[in-house]
Structure formats: structure tokens, C-alpha cells
Write a protein that holds these residues in place. Structure first.
Motif, mmCIF file in Angstrom:
data_model
loop_
_atom_site.group_PDB
_atom_site.id
_atom_site.type_symbol
_atom_site.label_atom_id
_atom_site.label_comp_id
_atom_site.label_asym_id
_atom_site.label_seq_id
_atom_site.Cartn_x
_atom_site.Cartn_y
_atom_site.Cartn_z
ATOM 1 N N PRO A 7 45.756 40.550 42.549
ATOM 2 C CA PRO A 7 44.903 41.111 41.495
ATOM 3 C C PRO A 7 45.202 42.582 41.197
ATOM 4 O O PRO A 7 45.236 42.995 40.035
ATOM 5 C CB PRO A 7 43.495 40.927 42.050
ATOM 6 C CG PRO A 7 43.610 39.720 42.927
ATOM 7 C CD PRO A 7 44.979 39.781 43.528
ATOM 8 N N GLU A 8 45.451 43.393 42.251
ATOM 9 C CA GLU A 8 45.712 44.817 42.010
ATOM 10 C C GLU A 8 47.031 45.025 41.265
ATOM 11 O O GLU A 8 47.161 45.945 40.461
ATOM 12 C CB GLU A 8 45.689 45.629 43.316
ATOM 13 C CG GLU A 8 46.546 45.109 44.442
ATOM 14 C CD GLU A 8 45.779 44.186 45.390
ATOM 15 O OE1 GLU A 8 45.026 43.319 44.893
ATOM 16 O OE2 GLU A 8 45.962 44.338 46.602
ATOM 17 N N ILE A 44 46.383 44.264 37.584
ATOM 18 C CA ILE A 44 45.737 45.403 36.908
ATOM 19 C C ILE A 44 46.752 46.523 36.661
ATOM 20 O O ILE A 44 46.808 47.101 35.572
ATOM 21 C CB ILE A 44 44.538 45.923 37.753
ATOM 22 C CG1 ILE A 44 43.436 44.844 37.826
ATOM 23 C CG2 ILE A 44 43.980 47.222 37.195
ATOM 24 C CD1 ILE A 44 42.819 44.466 36.494
ATOM 25 N N LYS A 61 39.559 53.580 35.832
ATOM 26 C CA LYS A 61 38.592 53.231 36.885
ATOM 27 C C LYS A 61 37.760 52.044 36.399
ATOM 28 O O LYS A 61 37.404 52.001 35.210
ATOM 29 C CB LYS A 61 37.678 54.431 37.131
ATOM 30 C CG LYS A 61 37.332 54.627 38.589
ATOM 31 C CD LYS A 61 36.599 55.909 38.793
ATOM 32 C CE LYS A 61 35.111 55.675 38.699
ATOM 33 N NZ LYS A 61 34.317 56.847 39.004
ATOM 34 N N PRO A 62 37.480 51.084 37.252
ATOM 35 C CA PRO A 62 36.710 49.931 36.760
ATOM 36 C C PRO A 62 35.295 50.304 36.309
ATOM 37 O O PRO A 62 34.629 51.114 36.948
ATOM 38 C CB PRO A 62 36.674 48.985 37.972
ATOM 39 C CG PRO A 62 37.130 49.762 39.136
ATOM 40 C CD PRO A 62 37.895 50.936 38.649
ATOM 41 N N LYS A 77 31.391 48.718 35.033
ATOM 42 C CA LYS A 77 30.598 47.575 35.506
ATOM 43 C C LYS A 77 29.725 47.006 34.394
ATOM 44 O O LYS A 77 29.260 47.744 33.524
ATOM 45 C CB LYS A 77 29.766 47.929 36.734
ATOM 46 C CG LYS A 77 28.927 49.170 36.602
ATOM 47 C CD LYS A 77 28.183 49.412 37.901
ATOM 48 C CE LYS A 77 27.299 50.639 37.798
ATOM 49 N NZ LYS A 77 27.934 51.890 38.168
ATOM 50 N N VAL A 107 27.130 36.131 40.701
ATOM 51 C CA VAL A 107 27.027 37.570 40.983
ATOM 52 C C VAL A 107 26.150 38.205 39.901
ATOM 53 O O VAL A 107 25.958 37.630 38.838
ATOM 54 C CB VAL A 107 28.404 38.287 40.995
ATOM 55 C CG1 VAL A 107 29.265 37.801 42.142
ATOM 56 C CG2 VAL A 107 29.140 38.106 39.672
ATOM 57 N N ARG A 157 26.708 41.529 39.049
ATOM 58 C CA ARG A 157 27.454 42.654 38.477
ATOM 59 C C ARG A 157 28.935 42.298 38.458
ATOM 60 O O ARG A 157 29.442 41.721 39.426
ATOM 61 C CB ARG A 157 27.221 43.883 39.354
ATOM 62 C CG ARG A 157 27.797 45.153 38.826
ATOM 63 C CD ARG A 157 27.147 46.341 39.496
ATOM 64 N NE ARG A 157 27.725 46.641 40.805
ATOM 65 C CZ ARG A 157 27.264 47.600 41.607
ATOM 66 N NH1 ARG A 157 26.222 48.318 41.257
ATOM 67 N NH2 ARG A 157 27.823 47.840 42.771
ATOM 68 N N ARG A 172 32.954 43.746 37.443
ATOM 69 C CA ARG A 172 33.790 44.905 37.119
ATOM 70 C C ARG A 172 34.836 44.504 36.093
ATOM 71 O O ARG A 172 35.299 43.359 36.088
ATOM 72 C CB ARG A 172 34.478 45.415 38.387
ATOM 73 C CG ARG A 172 33.538 45.804 39.505
ATOM 74 C CD ARG A 172 32.943 47.181 39.312
ATOM 75 N NE ARG A 172 31.960 47.457 40.370
ATOM 76 C CZ ARG A 172 31.459 48.663 40.602
ATOM 77 N NH1 ARG A 172 31.798 49.700 39.850
ATOM 78 N NH2 ARG A 172 30.562 48.848 41.565
ATOM 79 N N TRP A 183 38.185 46.476 33.540
ATOM 80 C CA TRP A 183 39.013 47.669 33.349
ATOM 81 C C TRP A 183 39.207 47.877 31.849
ATOM 82 O O TRP A 183 39.629 46.952 31.137
ATOM 83 C CB TRP A 183 40.367 47.501 34.048
ATOM 84 C CG TRP A 183 40.248 47.482 35.535
ATOM 85 C CD1 TRP A 183 40.522 48.500 36.387
ATOM 86 C CD2 TRP A 183 39.820 46.394 36.370
ATOM 87 N NE1 TRP A 183 40.288 48.126 37.693
ATOM 88 C CE2 TRP A 183 39.853 46.835 37.702
ATOM 89 C CE3 TRP A 183 39.400 45.082 36.117
ATOM 90 C CZ2 TRP A 183 39.504 46.020 38.774
ATOM 91 C CZ3 TRP A 183 39.051 44.270 37.183
ATOM 92 C CH2 TRP A 183 39.102 44.746 38.502
ATOM 93 N N ILE A 203 38.998 40.052 35.802
ATOM 94 C CA ILE A 203 39.450 39.132 36.848
ATOM 95 C C ILE A 203 38.268 38.205 37.149
ATOM 96 O O ILE A 203 37.216 38.660 37.606
ATOM 97 C CB ILE A 203 39.913 39.878 38.112
ATOM 98 C CG1 ILE A 203 41.172 40.704 37.782
ATOM 99 C CG2 ILE A 203 40.210 38.904 39.243
ATOM 100 C CD1 ILE A 203 41.678 41.561 38.908
ATOM 101 N N ARG A 263 38.063 24.162 44.750
ATOM 102 C CA ARG A 263 38.201 25.563 45.149
ATOM 103 C C ARG A 263 38.408 26.482 43.941
ATOM 104 O O ARG A 263 38.935 26.045 42.918
ATOM 105 C CB ARG A 263 39.383 25.705 46.111
ATOM 106 C CG ARG A 263 39.080 25.004 47.402
ATOM 107 C CD ARG A 263 40.211 24.971 48.314
ATOM 108 N NE ARG A 263 39.786 24.425 49.599
ATOM 109 C CZ ARG A 263 40.560 24.301 50.624
ATOM 110 N NH1 ARG A 263 41.811 24.669 50.543
ATOM 111 N NH2 ARG A 263 40.114 23.794 51.751
#
Lengths: 174, 239
Positions: free
Chosen positions: A30-31, A34, A44-45, A47, A68, A70, A72, A74, A83, A91
Motif C-alpha cells: 500500500p505505501e 501511494i 499527508k493523509p 480523514k 470503521v 474513520r 484516510r 490522500w 485504499i 477474505r
């Protein structure tokens, strides 16, 4: 004759295991997704809080809650990256989506954990989502051609494309 | 010749009739296992759970923050008695700041409310450092992480990560889990370890009784093949 039979069995097993090994796994961290999306200079992400109104719309898209409160994302003021995860059969499939001008610019399957349906990672499939946007009832403006044997993964990816576009609209309207 | 075929065709047919019926029914059910939710419904029968040896590979490990337990049982993580994450390799710890409980595991942080509702999941994409080893908090209310390449402190709301050579913190340490909670979670773990689909699949293939069961199903399959061949052969002879 016996030798030929053994060769055939070994070949079938090798094919089976090689298929299994390429099926599951992390295709793109994932990183890294991004970083690639923003030319190694990611913002910076931000929210997004999942309010009651969003919750209802998300339920209508996914068929279940997001799980969830919240999220995030970008945003470099030109495009937004998300993401998101959705279960295919058993799964979750982790997918990176980029939205620009209310249209999908890019879809990448990042992590695939199911044992079947991994063919959705290929560009010949994900390219179908490019430039897709939302129409009435948060549906995509186009029909996505499925892949035989990957029906549930295709459904999951289509839901995530709709969700990313919907969330993106909510951020734009903030 | 025809009489011999007929005789054996009948005999084999009667012998395997029950098995064929079962294979057909279980096969149809397995084909629709998702619609029937067989992959998300779990067996609770103790004898079957024992047969499959549904138990965590290691003893549960727990971390306590205020009155909340983060406990790993096998590959699952629980918020007190509620399963909140699956497929976890190693739970590292829990930190509580302003009624937000942060669980650290496998390069990920998951934040919960006091009631156990998931706030969000943070991964490497949000800056969680690789090779997380310990989690704690400092006196200013920041989460502190010891990772493979240094120490980090972060405000999880703003996601400001700062790297240091060394940081001291109140590190989260494993605690002894109360016996009653431990037993409850072990029972819960077992009760969500074996799906109906898995058992049906193993009965269908014969694997439920091990390798001999598979051979038995192979024999039944061969007998079905013989039935098909003798059926066609008899039809051919009578033509």
C-alpha cells in the motif's frame, strides 16, 4: 507408458502449485502504491468520518457496514487516492483506487488473500474501470465484463470502485 | 455375456446407491455453499472440533490497558471478549490514550473506542513504521513505537510521525490473563474454527476419516464408472 503417466501427474501438480503460488499475496505494498501515485511525494493523509448519512449509502453499495468510523485518503488537490477493502468470497481484497475529476483514474489490486479469482489483478480487467463515474443510485456508468471463475472478486472490485467514487464525492462536497 | 453384465450392474448399483445419493446431494449443496452461508457458519460439536484439533497453536497472550484486554488467541485478536481482527501473526501490545485504544500487530495499528468499535486501521501507507517491535505512550499522550530502524512518536489523530534514535516510554507488556477470560476466549476460538463447508467438503471427499476415506471414495467413483460403462455396454448389446 507408466513413465508418461508419471510425467503427466507431475506436470499437473507443478501447474497447480505454481498457480496457487501466484494467486495469493501482496502484489503492491500500500505505501508503494501511494508513493507511485504521487510521484514519491505523497501528501499527508486526510480523514473522512463515516457519518450516519454516509453509513446508509455505504451499506447500499457494499451490502454491509464498512466496519470503521474513520477513513484516510490522500489528496494533492488534483487527485485523491483511496485504499479500501472488500471480501470476495472469504477474505478481504485490498485495492488502491485513484479518483480524479469524479472519475476513476487507476485501480490496483494491492493484496489478494482469496484462493481463487486473482485474475482481477491484471490490467486487461482493471482497465475497464478507467474513466468510470457514478450515475443514479451510485452505480457505475458502464458494465464491467466479468471473468469466469472470478465472479465474486469482480463483484468486490466493482463495489470498491463505486465506493471510492461515492466517498470522493463526499469529500468534494465537504 | 449380457446376463453377467446385468447381474453385476445390479449388484454394484445397489451397493453404491446410498453413497451416490449422498455424493450428489453433498455436491449440490457444496456448489451453493456461499448462498447457504456454509462458509460462515461454524460447527460447535465438541467431538468434531476435537477430531479437527481446533485449538490455537500457542497459549493466548494478553495485554492490558486500563480495563481493556487485547488478547491474541491463535491468529485472532480479541477486544476483551469480542473478536476484532483475524489472521494476525503477532500482537505487540495495546495503548490507551483519551479513551482510544490502539492495538499494534503485524505492521498495523487498529484504533478502537472504549466500547470496542473500530475507529480505523493504519498501515505503512499511513506511516506506521516497518518492523514494529514495541508500543507504548509518553507523558504527553503520544503513541511511541519501537521499530526496526528506530523509535517513533506520533499523534494518531494528526498522523505526525517523528523519528528518534531513542525514546523512553511506558511500554505495553504482556500480562497474565484471568483464567475465566482465558477459558471463555479459548471456547470462542474453537467455536469459530471449523465451518460447515469444510466438514461437508471433507465428508464428500472422504478426508474426514483420513487417507483411507479418500481411497474409499476413489473406489466408489470407480464403481460409478463401471456402472456407466456396463450400462452403455448393455444398451449396445441389446440394440
Amino acid at each position: 507408458m507408466n513413465k508418461i503417466a508419471i510425467y503427466v501427474i507431475v506436470a499437473i501438480y507443478a501447474l497447480y502449485w505454481s498457480t496457487e503460488s501466484i494467486a495469493k499475496g501482496v502484489y503492491l505494498e500500500p505505501e508503494v502504491f501511494i508513493a507511485q501515485t504521487f510521484d514519491n511525494n505523497p501528501p499527508k493523509p486526510d480523514k473522512l468520518w463515516i457519518t450516519k448519512k454516509l453509513k446508509t449509502a455505504i451499506y447500499n453499495i457494499l451490502g454491509h457496514d464498512l466496519g470503521v468510523i474513520r477513513l484516510r485518503y490522500w489528496d494533492d488537490k488534483i487527485k485523491r487516492a483511496w485504499i479500501l477493502e472488500e471480501i470476495g468470497r472469504d477474505r478481504p481484497i485490498t485495492v488502491g483506487l485513484v479518483v480524479k475529476d469524479k472519475k476513476i483514474e487507476q485501480v490496483n489490486v494491492l493484496i489478494f488473500r482469496e484462493s481463487r479469482g486473482w485474475e482481477i489483478k491484471y490490467p486487461f480487467f482493471t482497465d475497464q474501470y478507467k474513466q468510470a463515474s457514478l450515475i443514479i443510485n451510485n452505480e457505475l456508468d458502464r458494465k464491467i465484463d466479468g471473468i469466469s471463475g472470478a465472479t465474486l472478486s469482480v463483484k468486490a472490485l466493482t463495489k470498491l470502485a463505486r465506493l471510492a467514487l461515492y466517498l470522493d464525492t463526499q469529500v468534494s462536497n465537504k | 455375456m449380457l446376463l453377467i453384465f446385468k447381474k453385476w450392474h445390479k449388484k454394484i448399483g445397489v451397493i453404491i446407491a446410498l453413497f451416490v445419493i449422498f455424493m450428489v446431494v453433498s455436491g449440490i449443496v457444496l456448489n451453493h455453499s456461499q448462498q447457504l452461508n456454509l462458509n460462515t457458519r461454524y460447527i460447535q460439536l465438541k467431538s468434531l472440533l476435537d477430531l479437527y484439533q481446533i485449538n490455537p497453536a500457542t497459549a493466548p497472550i494478553g495485554f492490558l490497558a486500563e480495563d481493556v484486554w487485547a488478547i491474541q488467541v491463535g491468529e485472532r485478536v480479541y477486544f476483551n471478549k469480542r473478536e476484532v481482527v483475524n489472521e494476525v501473526k503477532k500482537l505487540i501490545g495495546i495503548v490507551s490514550i483519551d479513551d482510544i485504544y490502539t492495538f499494534a500487530f503485524d505492521g498495523q495499528l487498529t484504533l478502537f473506542t472504549k466500547e470496542g468499535e473500530t475507529i480505523e486501521h493504519l498501515t505503512g501507507a499511513e506511516g506506521v513504521p516497518a518492523g514494529m517491535k514495541e508500543i507504548g505512550h509518553d507523558d504527553q499522550g503520544n503513541v511511541v513505537i519501537k521499530a526496526a530502524h528506530g523509535y517513533y512518536h506520533v499523534n494518531l489523530d494528526a498522523l505526525d510521525w517523528k523519528e528518534y534514535d531513542y525514546l523512553d516510554a511506558n511500554w505495553s507488556r504482556a500480562s497474565s490473563i484471568p483464567e475465566q477470560l482465558n477459558n471463555t476466549l479459548l471456547n470462542q476460538y474453537r467455536g469459530r474454527g471449523l465451518t460447515i463447508e469444510r466438514v461437508l467438503l471433507d465428508i464428500h471427499s472422504g478426508r474426514i476419516v483420513g487417507q483411507w476415506g479418500v481411497y474409499f471414495v476413489d473406489i466408489v467413483a470407480m464403481l460409478i464408472l463401471i456402472l456407466a460403462c456396463t450400462g452403455v455396454w448393455m444398451w449396445w448389446l441389446q440394440k
